[in-house]
Design an enzyme around this catalytic site. Structure first.
Site, mmCIF file in Angstrom:
data_model
loop_
_atom_site.group_PDB
_atom_site.id
_atom_site.type_symbol
_atom_site.label_atom_id
_atom_site.label_comp_id
_atom_site.label_asym_id
_atom_site.label_seq_id
_atom_site.Cartn_x
_atom_site.Cartn_y
_atom_site.Cartn_z
ATOM 1 N N ASP A 316 0.865 -1.175 0.000
ATOM 2 C CA ASP A 316 0.000 0.000 0.000
ATOM 3 C C ASP A 316 0.904 1.228 0.000
ATOM 4 O O ASP A 316 1.860 1.302 0.764
ATOM 5 C CB ASP A 316 -0.904 -0.003 1.228
ATOM 6 C CG ASP A 316 -1.779 1.236 1.279
ATOM 7 O OD1 ASP A 316 -2.477 1.504 0.291
ATOM 8 O OD2 ASP A 316 -1.752 1.930 2.312
ATOM 9 N N THR A 318 0.412 4.612 0.734
ATOM 10 C CA THR A 318 0.371 5.501 1.892
ATOM 11 C C THR A 318 0.754 4.742 3.153
ATOM 12 O O THR A 318 0.164 3.712 3.473
ATOM 13 C CB THR A 318 -1.030 6.112 2.056
ATOM 14 O OG1 THR A 318 -1.406 6.745 0.836
ATOM 15 C CG2 THR A 318 -1.042 7.124 3.192
#
Length: 804
Positions: A316, A318
């Site tokens: 992911d 972020t």
């Protein structure tokens, strides 16, 4: 985003709702009463086994029982020196217990650091408490990413959406209103609120126990399951071999029953790879301790092994490739909107959410409320919290002069139709690695299912993400190890690709918008294998992507820190969460990086490879011994000759050629890539090595029987056979110890020297009943061992050239 509350100082006025005075929570006296009644959330700790379980697990094992019985038999028939293996078992058991207790101490201390501390309201004040301190009737506040620690009933709800999929299997979040129940184990995906604990402790835990098993699927350990499979077969082989030996020694050889029992025990004991289980546990425990020093919490021990076998890592963006914080770099107004007015709207939107995400926090920091309103009073009458599935949040504001408007803040490519002129500007900014949010006005109500359609764009908020300094090196490490990295993000695909390109991820120049991915699993898997960067991925899509990759035979690891990653983390072979991530992600992940350092992942992979490689290495030693022990015992029964060894001889040989060196080899550095088919690879080595060792040793024993006669002949024959077995076993050890380093050469040499000391020391000769008589038989034994070693070397070279 939640509704604002009346606040004369800030100028933001929230809607009417239940008085907080009625929801001040329990008083200190009420808490004390409930603690005294035992109404406390005392639930089992998931981080590690209890000390009692560790002791039971190390003491009450199948082979401790078998060898313990054999040890008691030796105590009866004597002499005690033939029971040396019993003391080895005791030492092994204590070593296993001590190492696991050390690992438990490390796990528990790390779990305490990473423990979730929900906000509990008492005496009108909300403060973080340990989940074990929650009592019946406590008022617990909730925000995005929070996990419900106990069962309860909602008393406050501001757009509160709870995901119960880990309990019920229902994928859609459930909108909660006051009076609705909440279940322990569910987590908040949007909005906020509070609930009263109605079930705590064992009662709440028992209510979700059935779901717990399916929710936290234990990591599969090929090492442990493979060793268990091998040990099961060994156990069944021991029974007929023991019967054959006792009949052969007692009735065929007409031995005294004590001697027959000693010889039978001597044949059975070496079949038991008693140290293999110990070294596997110790290797995992040492791995936990080593990783713990790097602030890496391993919630399930086999996860160390699992991550080493991973060949695809889904990242992911972020919180993994980028740090959690962001900065507003630019505000671009659209359609002639006044910048001062837009700044006021953003200030009010930001202030209305008490627990903003990273993007909204950047807006709050850039446009503080006090400086924007200039004494004007704005009212937030309704709020729509941000959701990963929607990709936007919203609020209805009553501005000064009683004019109301509804605003949305979120992803431009979601709020604007394809081909909208402003999207070109958004793509240009995204290509620079910037994140862009659209502030738009809508004429629809927030409760309208299509509120995000037909909006009027008002401004673009440009955010700059902070790249992790260690991300590029970690991605290069995975590339060198032939582990494919897939960036899967809910952000704009072009923006994500730009960030990945800065980190030199191969394939980042061709990002894919996940909204255009085919839903069919095979087609999705093909797209995932060819691409590296995927944007606008919904939480359900992340889960589907993991499943698609697994359907192609990939071992998938998933990293993340937000609630939108929970479902994928749960389904991945290995879930890795950042320590600063939401409580829900930490709960379902097998590995938690408490220092939020992405660069810790190579350490976990390296530790897993050390465990897999070294346990495979020492398994070759232990299983070779099992094979030749079974073979020699069968040949003794077939040839109807006395069993050549006493327990003391095989205890000495096992200690020098297997036990002591295996302990060092199991804990040594090892960077070999993890390979599948553990049982097949070990048996491919152990079977031919064990057969050659057993045949050569038995042939030497038969030769010695023709060289010696009269009193003491059996002892002389045993000494020659022991010499042969030792020399051949040393060559097996020399093969297993490769590639050589200075300490491995020293280790092998020290074991050989120790055996020479035994043969050269009269007291040790007497103790072990080892004395080489004459020259012909001993030198013949050496010659047989040399030939056997040459055969073993040829077999090894053939095995090494062929893939497993």
């Amino acid at each position: 985003m939640t509704n604002g509350t009346d606040d004369a100082e800030t100028g933001v006025v929230g809607p009417d709702r239940r008085s907080r005075a009625a929801l001040r929570g329990l008083t200190s006296a009420q808490v004390a009463e409930r603690v005294a009644r035992g109404e406390v959330n005392d639930v089992p700790v998931r981080s590690s086994r209890s000390a009692a379980d560790i002791i039971r697990g190390n003491v009450f094992t199948r082979f401790n029982a078998i060898l313990g019985v054999l040890f008691l038999i030796i105590l009866v028939v004597g002499p005690l020196r033939d029971g040396l293996f019993g003391f080895v078992i005791i030492a092994n058991t204590f070593i296993g217990i001590i190492q696991e207790l050390r690992a438990k101490q490390t796990l528990d201390s790390l779990a305490l650091i990473g423990e979730a501390r929900p906000m509990v309201r008492r005496d009108g004040i909300a403060a973080p408490l340990s989940t074990s301190q929650i009592v019946l009737g406590d008022v617990i506040e909730l925000g995005p990413g929070d996990k419900c620690a106990v069962d309860g009933e909602v008393v406050e709800a501001d757009g509160l959406e709870i995901d119960e999929s880990l309990l019920t299997g229902e994928a859609d979040p459930v909108l909660k209103e006051p009076g609705d129940p909440v279940m322990s184990g569910s987590f908040v995906v949007a909005g906020g609120g509070a609930f009263t604990a109605t079930k705590v402790g064992r009662e709440a835990y028992a209510a979700a126990l059935a779901e717990e098993a399916s929710r936290f699927t234990l990591v599969h350990s090929e090492l442990r399951s493979g060793i268990s499979q091998i040990l099961k077969y060994v156990t069944w082989m021991m029974i007929p071999v023991a019967i054959g030996l006792i009949i052969s020694q007692l009735y065929v050889q007409q031995h005294d029953w004590r001697e027959a029992v000693r010889r039978m025990v001597g044949g059975i004991v070496p079949m038991v790879p008693e140290g293999l289980v110990l070294l596997t546990s110790v290797a995992f425990a040492i791995g936990v301790i080593r990783l713990g020093r790097k602030q890496c919490l391993v919630q399930e021990l086999p996860a160390i092994e699992g991550l080493a076998r991973v060949n695809v890592v889904c990242l992911d963006k972020t919180g993994t490739l980028t740090e959690g914080g962001m900065d507003v770099t630019e505000l671009r107004t659209l359609g002639g909107a006044e910048e001062a007015y837009v700044r006021r709207v953003l200030a009010v939107l930001g202030s209305a959410d008490p627990r903003p995400n990273a993007s909204l926090q950047a807006i709050v920091d850039a446009y503080p409320l006090d400086g924007e309103l200039n004494g004007e009073r704005w009212r937030c009458t309704r709020a729509l919290p941000f959701s990963s599935a929607r990709k936007y949040s919203g609020a209805t504001l009553e501005e000064p002069g009683d004019t109301g408007s509804t605003w949305l803040l979120g992803a431009p490519d979601v709020l604007l139709p394809p081909g909208h002129p402003e999207l070109a500007e958004v793509d240009a900014l995204g290509a620079q690695g910037l994140r862009v949010l659209l502030l738009a006005r809508t004429t629809r109500g927030l409760d309208d299912p299509v509120v995000g359609s037909d909006v009027t764009p008002t401004a673009l908020v440009v955010l700059e993400q902070r790249l992790r300094g260690d991300a590029a090196d970690t991605l290069r490490y995975f590339a060198r190890q032939e582990v494919a990295a897939k960036v899967i993000s809910g952000d704009n695909a072009v923006s994500v690709g730009a960030v990945a390109a800065k980190l030199e991820l191969p394939g980042a120049q061709h990002p894919v918008d996940a909204r255009r991915l085919p839903p069919e699993r095979d087609a999705m898997a093909a797209a995932l294998e060819s691409g590296s960067v995927f944007g606008r991925v919904t939480p359900q899509q992340k889960r589907d992507m993991v499943g698609a990759l697994q359907s192609r035979g990939h071992n998938v690891a998933m990293t993340g820190d937000g609630v939108n990653d929970v479902l994928a983390l749960k389904d991945a072979d290995i879930g890795v969460s950042m320590g600063s991530g939401s409580e829900a992600t930490r709960a379902v992940a097998q590995i938690v990086l408490l220092d939020n350092s992405f660069s810790s992942l190579p350490s976990v992979v390296a530790e897993g490879r050390r465990v897999i490689g070294n346990i495979t290495r020492v398994s070759n030693l232990f299983l070779t011994k099992t094979v030749y022990s079974v073979l020699v015992a069968l040949l003794v029964v077939i040839w109807r000759v006395p069993y050549p060894f006493l327990p003391r001889h095989l205890t000495l040989l096992s200690s020098l050629t297997i036990g002591v060196p295996a302990f060092f080899l199991a804990l040594a550095p090892n960077t070999e890539r993890a390979k599948l088919h553990f049982v097949r690879r070990v048996m491919r080595f152990a079977l031919p090595m064990g057969i050659v060792t057993g045949v050569a040793t038995f042939a030497c024993y038969l030769m010695a029987r023709h060289c010696y006669a009269g009193a003491g002949a059996l002892a002389a024959e045993t000494s020659v056979a022991t010499l042969t077995l030792f020399l051949i076993s040393m060559w097996v050890l020399a093969i297993v110890a490769r590639p050589y380093t200075w300490w491995r050469v020293l280790l092998v040499a020290a074991m050989g020297l120790a055996f020479v000391v035994v043969l050269a020391t009269p007291r040790l000769q007497t103790f072990f009943t080892l004395k080489l008589v004459g020259a012909q038989a001993p030198w013949t034994a050496v010659a047989i061992a040399v030939v056997a070693a040459a055969v073993l070397e040829a077999i090894w070279r053939w095995i090494d050239r062929r893939p497993a």
